[in-house]
Design a protein around this motif. Sequence first.
Motif, PDB file in Angstrom:
ATOM      1  N   GLY A 137     -15.138  21.775  -4.469  1.00  0.00           N
ATOM      2  CA  GLY A 137     -14.425  23.044  -4.593  1.00  0.00           C
ATOM      3  C   GLY A 137     -15.390  24.226  -4.629  1.00  0.00           C
ATOM      4  N   PRO A 138     -14.860  25.455  -4.498  1.00  0.00           N
ATOM      5  CA  PRO A 138     -15.707  26.648  -4.479  1.00  0.00           C
ATOM      6  C   PRO A 138     -16.540  26.799  -5.762  1.00  0.00           C
ATOM      7  N   GLY A 139     -16.025  26.282  -6.893  1.00  0.00           N
ATOM      8  CA  GLY A 139     -16.789  26.403  -8.147  1.00  0.00           C
ATOM      9  C   GLY A 139     -17.688  25.209  -8.366  1.00  0.00           C
ATOM     10  N   GLY A 140     -17.769  24.333  -7.345  1.00  0.00           N
ATOM     11  CA  GLY A 140     -18.633  23.160  -7.482  1.00  0.00           C
ATOM     12  C   GLY A 140     -17.930  21.965  -8.101  1.00  0.00           C
ATOM     13  N   ASP A 141     -16.605  22.086  -8.338  1.00  0.00           N
ATOM     14  CA  ASP A 141     -15.880  20.911  -8.858  1.00  0.00           C
ATOM     15  C   ASP A 141     -15.846  19.838  -7.789  1.00  0.00           C
ATOM     16  N   LEU A 142     -15.845  18.580  -8.232  1.00  0.00           N
ATOM     17  CA  LEU A 142     -15.839  17.450  -7.293  1.00  0.00           C
ATOM     18  C   LEU A 142     -14.530  16.688  -7.471  1.00  0.00           C
ATOM     19  N   MET A 143     -13.797  16.500  -6.377  1.00  0.00           N
ATOM     20  CA  MET A 143     -12.515  15.797  -6.490  1.00  0.00           C
ATOM     21  C   MET A 143     -12.524  14.575  -5.574  1.00  0.00           C
ATOM     22  N   LEU A 144     -12.071  13.448  -6.093  1.00  0.00           N
ATOM     23  CA  LEU A 144     -11.907  12.246  -5.271  1.00  0.00           C
ATOM     24  C   LEU A 144     -10.425  11.888  -5.300  1.00  0.00           C
ATOM     25  N   THR A 145      -9.847  11.757  -4.104  1.00  0.00           N
ATOM     26  CA  THR A 145      -8.440  11.361  -4.004  1.00  0.00           C
ATOM     27  C   THR A 145      -8.365  10.088  -3.176  1.00  0.00           C
ATOM     28  N   SER A 146      -7.779   9.057  -3.768  1.00  0.00           N
ATOM     29  CA  SER A 146      -7.602   7.786  -3.043  1.00  0.00           C
ATOM     30  C   SER A 146      -6.139   7.589  -2.725  1.00  0.00           C
ATOM     31  N   ARG A 147      -5.877   7.211  -1.480  1.00  0.00           N
ATOM     32  CA  ARG A 147      -4.522   6.813  -1.097  1.00  0.00           C
ATOM     33  C   ARG A 147      -4.621   5.412  -0.519  1.00  0.00           C
ATOM     34  N   ILE A 148      -3.914   4.479  -1.132  1.00  0.00           N
ATOM     35  CA  ILE A 148      -3.990   3.086  -0.675  1.00  0.00           C
ATOM     36  C   ILE A 148      -2.589   2.672  -0.236  1.00  0.00           C
ATOM     37  N   ARG A 149      -2.480   2.242   1.016  1.00  0.00           N
ATOM     38  CA  ARG A 149      -1.171   1.858   1.572  1.00  0.00           C
ATOM     39  C   ARG A 149      -1.182   0.385   1.942  1.00  0.00           C
ATOM     40  N   ASN A 150      -0.100  -0.300   1.622  1.00  0.00           N
ATOM     41  CA  ASN A 150       0.069  -1.690   2.024  1.00  0.00           C
ATOM     42  C   ASN A 150       0.562  -1.725   3.473  1.00  0.00           C
ATOM     43  N   THR A 151      -0.238  -2.306   4.374  1.00  0.00           N
ATOM     44  CA  THR A 151       0.188  -2.368   5.782  1.00  0.00           C
ATOM     45  C   THR A 151       0.390  -3.826   6.204  1.00  0.00           C
ATOM     46  N   ASN A 152       0.714  -4.690   5.239  1.00  0.00           N
ATOM     47  CA  ASN A 152       0.974  -6.093   5.580  1.00  0.00           C
ATOM     48  C   ASN A 152       2.125  -6.211   6.568  1.00  0.00           C
ATOM     49  N   ALA A 153       1.908  -6.946   7.675  1.00  0.00           N
ATOM     50  CA  ALA A 153       2.988  -7.136   8.676  1.00  0.00           C
ATOM     51  C   ALA A 153       3.908  -8.283   8.246  1.00  0.00           C
ATOM     52  N   ASP A 154       3.410  -9.078   7.269  1.00  0.00           N
ATOM     53  CA  ASP A 154       4.197 -10.280   6.897  1.00  0.00           C
ATOM     54  C   ASP A 154       5.132  -9.995   5.715  1.00  0.00           C
ATOM     55  N   GLY A 155       5.290  -8.718   5.379  1.00  0.00           N
ATOM     56  CA  GLY A 155       6.242  -8.383   4.322  1.00  0.00           C
ATOM     57  C   GLY A 155       5.733  -8.629   2.912  1.00  0.00           C
ATOM     58  N   LYS A 156       4.455  -9.088   2.818  1.00  0.00           N
ATOM     59  CA  LYS A 156       3.936  -9.457   1.478  1.00  0.00           C
ATOM     60  C   LYS A 156       3.481  -8.220   0.692  1.00  0.00           C
ATOM     61  N   PRO A 157       3.916  -8.148  -0.582  1.00  0.00           N
ATOM     62  CA  PRO A 157       3.355  -7.102  -1.449  1.00  0.00           C
ATOM     63  C   PRO A 157       1.950  -7.504  -1.863  1.00  0.00           C
ATOM     64  N   PHE A 158       1.165  -6.546  -2.354  1.00  0.00           N
ATOM     65  CA  PHE A 158      -0.099  -6.937  -2.996  1.00  0.00           C
ATOM     66  C   PHE A 158      -0.300  -6.161  -4.301  1.00  0.00           C
TER      67      PHE A 158
END
Length: 296
Positions: A131-152
């Motif tokens: 950021g402009p004040g030198g703040d550091l941000m980490l944003t994670s987005r994790i998506r399940n793309t299993n074709a076999d319908g399985k959750p994880f």
Amino acid sequence: VEFCKGINGLDKVILREVRSSAEVYLYGGHVTSWKNDHGEELLFVSSKAQFKPPKAIRGGIPICFPQFGGQGNLEQHGFARNKIWSVETDPPPFPTVNSNKAFVDLILKPSEDDMKTWPHSYEFRLRITLGPGGDLMLTSRIRNTNADGKPFTFTFAYHTYFSVSDISEVRVEGLETIDYLDNLQNRERFTEQGDAITFEGEVDKVYVSTPTKIAILDHEKKRTFVLRKDGLPDAVVWNPWDKKAKAMADFGDDEYKHMLCVEAAVVEKPITLKPGEEWKGRQELSAVPSSYCSGQ
Ligand code: TA6
């Protein structure tokens, strides 16, 4: 935003905002440097860190996914920090940040080989923003793309190593009276005492259902790190102290005096995603001058 070669020829990206900067290796999607606008390094990286696969870089902000800790059938802290990430060219479905922030989007998807270790397909997008004040941000987005319908199901942590001048003069505020699982006592559950946490020996605690804001006060530097988090209910506090420090080949014997890990995490209640579902976890770090005096 600069793309260049780092140690051992590993690709890295440097983000600059006026005089502050951040550095991230594609190896591990691993932030290895965060400097304030006086050019002071705010993260700890061991002088004995290995910057080459398969060993994770000791310090900075390792990404622990799909497993935090040693419970489970993967290696400790999963494999995301041991993989080579790539820069996402087409911007992901992130809301556009205002233009005065430097950022880079990294992405990790499993190879055929990876699927043998963890039989799921996913898209893990990591945005690192300065950021402009030198703040550091980490944003994670994790998506399940299993074709076999399985959750994880997964657990997760930003395993942040803060640089401190002297661990014996550091206090952590925000975790008072919070329950924690003590890794040094078979993960038994205890309740934290009523005032700020100080350090006189090895600490390895998983605080559960914690507030969204935690402060790490460094007396000598008159500096407070503020960690704000979203989607990350837990917080791990770790210092190896002298014995464990000596037992780590990629960690200097005395380096425990100059670091503290405070890790925004999902540990106690793992996340389960069905195909198509996405999880988001964000941490924002800032370093502000503080008039804190130890023992206050
Ligand atoms: O976050 C604390 C912890 O789980 C400690 O138990 C210690 O193992 C630390 O992580 C470092 O783990 P690593 O696999 O990076 O050596």
